[in-house]
Write an enzyme that holds these catalytic residues in place. Structure first.
Site, PDB file in Angstrom:
ATOM      1  N   GLY A 104      51.528  40.774  42.675  1.00 42.26           N
ATOM      2  CA  GLY A 104      50.135  40.805  42.220  1.00 42.26           C
ATOM      3  C   GLY A 104      49.993  40.453  40.738  1.00 42.26           C
ATOM      4  O   GLY A 104      48.877  40.315  40.240  1.00 42.26           O
ATOM      5  N   GLY A 119      55.508  35.125  29.011  1.00 40.60           N
ATOM      6  CA  GLY A 119      54.082  34.855  28.850  1.00 40.60           C
ATOM      7  C   GLY A 119      53.659  33.650  29.666  1.00 40.60           C
ATOM      8  O   GLY A 119      54.110  33.495  30.805  1.00 40.60           O
ATOM      9  N   ARG A 176      54.730  30.280  49.462  1.00 40.32           N
ATOM     10  CA  ARG A 176      55.251  31.330  50.353  1.00 40.32           C
ATOM     11  C   ARG A 176      56.160  30.660  51.369  1.00 40.32           C
ATOM     12  O   ARG A 176      55.712  30.146  52.398  1.00 40.32           O
ATOM     13  CB  ARG A 176      54.100  32.063  51.072  1.00 40.32           C
ATOM     14  CG  ARG A 176      53.142  32.780  50.151  1.00 40.32           C
ATOM     15  CD  ARG A 176      53.785  33.992  49.490  1.00 40.32           C
ATOM     16  NE  ARG A 176      52.832  34.737  48.670  1.00 40.32           N
ATOM     17  CZ  ARG A 176      52.715  34.616  47.341  1.00 40.32           C
ATOM     18  NH1 ARG A 176      53.485  33.772  46.683  1.00 40.32           N
ATOM     19  NH2 ARG A 176      51.835  35.346  46.668  1.00 40.32           N
ATOM     20  N   ASP A 183      48.147  37.169  40.264  1.00 37.19           N
ATOM     21  CA  ASP A 183      46.711  37.287  40.553  1.00 37.19           C
ATOM     22  C   ASP A 183      45.999  38.008  39.406  1.00 37.19           C
ATOM     23  O   ASP A 183      44.881  37.653  39.035  1.00 37.19           O
ATOM     24  CB  ASP A 183      46.489  38.039  41.868  1.00 37.19           C
ATOM     25  CG  ASP A 183      47.247  37.391  43.009  1.00 37.19           C
ATOM     26  OD1 ASP A 183      47.456  36.161  42.962  1.00 37.19           O
ATOM     27  OD2 ASP A 183      47.642  38.116  43.940  1.00 37.19           O
ATOM     28  N   ASN A 234      42.642  39.963  45.385  1.00 34.71           N
ATOM     29  CA  ASN A 234      43.192  40.531  44.143  1.00 34.71           C
ATOM     30  C   ASN A 234      42.460  39.898  42.948  1.00 34.71           C
ATOM     31  O   ASN A 234      42.051  40.595  42.009  1.00 34.71           O
ATOM     32  CB  ASN A 234      44.696  40.250  44.011  1.00 34.71           C
ATOM     33  CG  ASN A 234      45.526  40.881  45.123  1.00 34.71           C
ATOM     34  OD1 ASN A 234      45.056  41.745  45.851  1.00 34.71           O
ATOM     35  ND2 ASN A 234      46.774  40.441  45.255  1.00 34.71           N
TER      36      ASN A 234
HETATM   37  O1  CKP Z   1      51.684  35.850  43.422  1.00 31.55           O
HETATM   38  P1  CKP Z   1      51.244  37.264  43.460  1.00 31.55           P
HETATM   39  O2  CKP Z   1      52.379  38.249  43.417  1.00 31.55           O
HETATM   40  O3  CKP Z   1      50.231  37.578  42.406  1.00 31.55           O
HETATM   41  O4  CKP Z   1      50.487  37.404  44.870  1.00 31.55           O
HETATM   42  C1  CKP Z   1      50.510  38.549  45.644  1.00 31.55           C
HETATM   43  C2  CKP Z   1      49.674  38.433  46.905  1.00 31.55           C
HETATM   44  O5  CKP Z   1      48.299  37.284  49.189  1.00 31.55           O
HETATM   45  C3  CKP Z   1      49.819  39.683  47.768  1.00 31.55           C
HETATM   46  O6  CKP Z   1      48.731  40.554  47.554  1.00 31.55           O
HETATM   47  C4  CKP Z   1      49.869  39.144  49.192  1.00 31.55           C
HETATM   48  O7  CKP Z   1      48.940  39.738  50.043  1.00 31.55           O
HETATM   49  C5  CKP Z   1      49.657  37.658  49.062  1.00 31.55           C
HETATM   50  O8  CKP Z   1      50.080  37.346  47.738  1.00 31.55           O
HETATM   51  C6  CKP Z   1      50.444  36.919  50.155  1.00 31.55           C
HETATM   52  O9  CKP Z   1      49.841  36.529  51.156  1.00 31.55           O
HETATM   53  O10 CKP Z   1      51.674  36.801  49.983  1.00 31.55           O
HETATM   54 MG    MG Z   2      51.565  34.057  42.536  1.00 34.83          MG
END
Ligand code: CKP
Ligand code: MG
Length: 312
Positions: free
Chosen positions: A254, A229, A167, A257, A37
């Site tokens: 996303g 922000g 995560r 990212d 991303n």
């Molecule tokens: O923290 P974010 O919501 O920007 O991250 C999203 C990404 O890589 C998503 O594309 C997913 O594939 C991941 O985080 C993940 O492995 O959870």
């Molecule tokens: Mg994140």
């Protein structure tokens, strides 16, 4: 290369209907992963980004590599694994505000990455290494690889940018905290959300999160505070950079990212920290208005249009 990223990208299935996913029969197929991303966001803005990874030697792996390459990212360091599949995940849309992520990534090709996947000559010609806290959660060999890559990047004078991306469904809290704090100590710039800052340092105050990051050797922390922000904290200055308000959030996944891609794009363009954070905010706000993790990432022209609208 401006930025090199290392991590797992998966096939993303999104039900075409809302509500419990058990009733969904039709899905949209996309690709997503924090590291691509960010790389795609940078490539769309005209920067040179490369992605190090492993995918299965399967139809999804081939489609994914074509997709990421088609978005302008260098995929010369992506390996095909004959013994393990490409990972999948599902984004269950409960309501327009509530999303649930379900991974099918255990034992995936990317989880089998190791130090051998890092080509020192490739890494050392880049300006920035971007890593996230997802990769070390995938396996012991991925953890070792990320530590190795961060140390190598430091040795060659790259700026190490780290998004903790906590995560909880991938590992235990204690392990996550320990490893993520270790990675903070190898980083120059750390980009946590305020919730991730609280997870790591036990405080919700952006100033305190920032000072904890700086204490561990980084030169900058940018703490994302959702619709307010982002706060940046450096040795000399700290302030909140407010974001533009959006009328409808279609998909919040996303956003972090997108923020990172916009922020790094600003730094690469030689903007001030404040201006770079503002660009990060803007890109994050554009991303959440579009379904999918990368589909909303703006190109230069679009960014220009949004920037002038935000200034009006
Ligand atoms: O923290 P974010 O919501 O920007 O991250 C999203 C990404 O890589 C998503 O594309 C997913 O594939 C991941 O985080 C993940 O492995 O959870
Ligand atoms: Mg994140």
């Amino acid at each position: 290369m401006d930025v090199v990223t290392i991590g797992e990208t998966m096939v993303l299935f999104t039900p075409q209907s809302q509500g419990q996913m058990r009733y969904a029969t039709n899905f949209n197929r996309k690709f997503a992963g924090a590291e691509t991303n960010v790389a795609i966001g940078l490539a769309k803005l005209g920067h040179k980004a490369g992605w190090i990874s492993r995918v299965g030697n399967d139809e999804f792996g081939k489609a994914m590599v074509s997709f990421v390459k088609g978005e302008g990212v260098d995929v010369s360091q992506v390996q095909y694994d004959r013994e393990a599949p490409t990972g999948l995940f599902f984004k269950e849309i409960r309501t327009m505000q509530q999303f649930r992520i379900q991974y099918y990534r255990n034992g995936s090709a990317a989880s089998r990455m190791s130090k051998e996947d890092i080509n020192e000559n490739y890494l050392k010609q880049a300006k920035i290494l971007y890593i996230s806290g997802i990769t070390p959660a995938l396996s012991e060999s991925c953890y070792e690889m990320i530590v190795y890559a961060a140390k190598l990047a430091k040795k060659h004078g790259l700026t190490v940018v780290f998004d903790p991306n906590v995560r909880r469904n991938l590992w235990s809290e204690e392990k996550a905290r320990k490893v993520l704090l270790e990675l903070v100590s190898y980083s120059d710039i750390v980009l946590p959300s305020v919730e991730e800052g609280e997870f790591l340092f036990g405080t919700k105050e952006p100033e305190e999160i920032g000072s904890e990051v700086l204490k561990r050797g980084a030169s900058m922390a940018v703490i994302k505070v959702g619709s307010r922000g982002a706060w940046y904290v450096t040795k000399d200055k700290q302030e909140l950079v407010p974001t533009v308000q959006v009328s409808e959030v279609k998909d919040p996944v996303g956003a972090g990212d997108g923020f990172c891609a916009g922020f790094l794009s600003g730094l690469l363009d030689g903007l001030s920290v404040r201006e770079s954070v503002a660009r990060g905010n803007l890109v994050g706000s554009i991303v959440v208005q579009v379904d999918g993790d990368v589909e909303g990432l703006p190109d230069r022209e679009e960014l220009g249009l949004y920037t002038s609208a935000a200034e009006d």
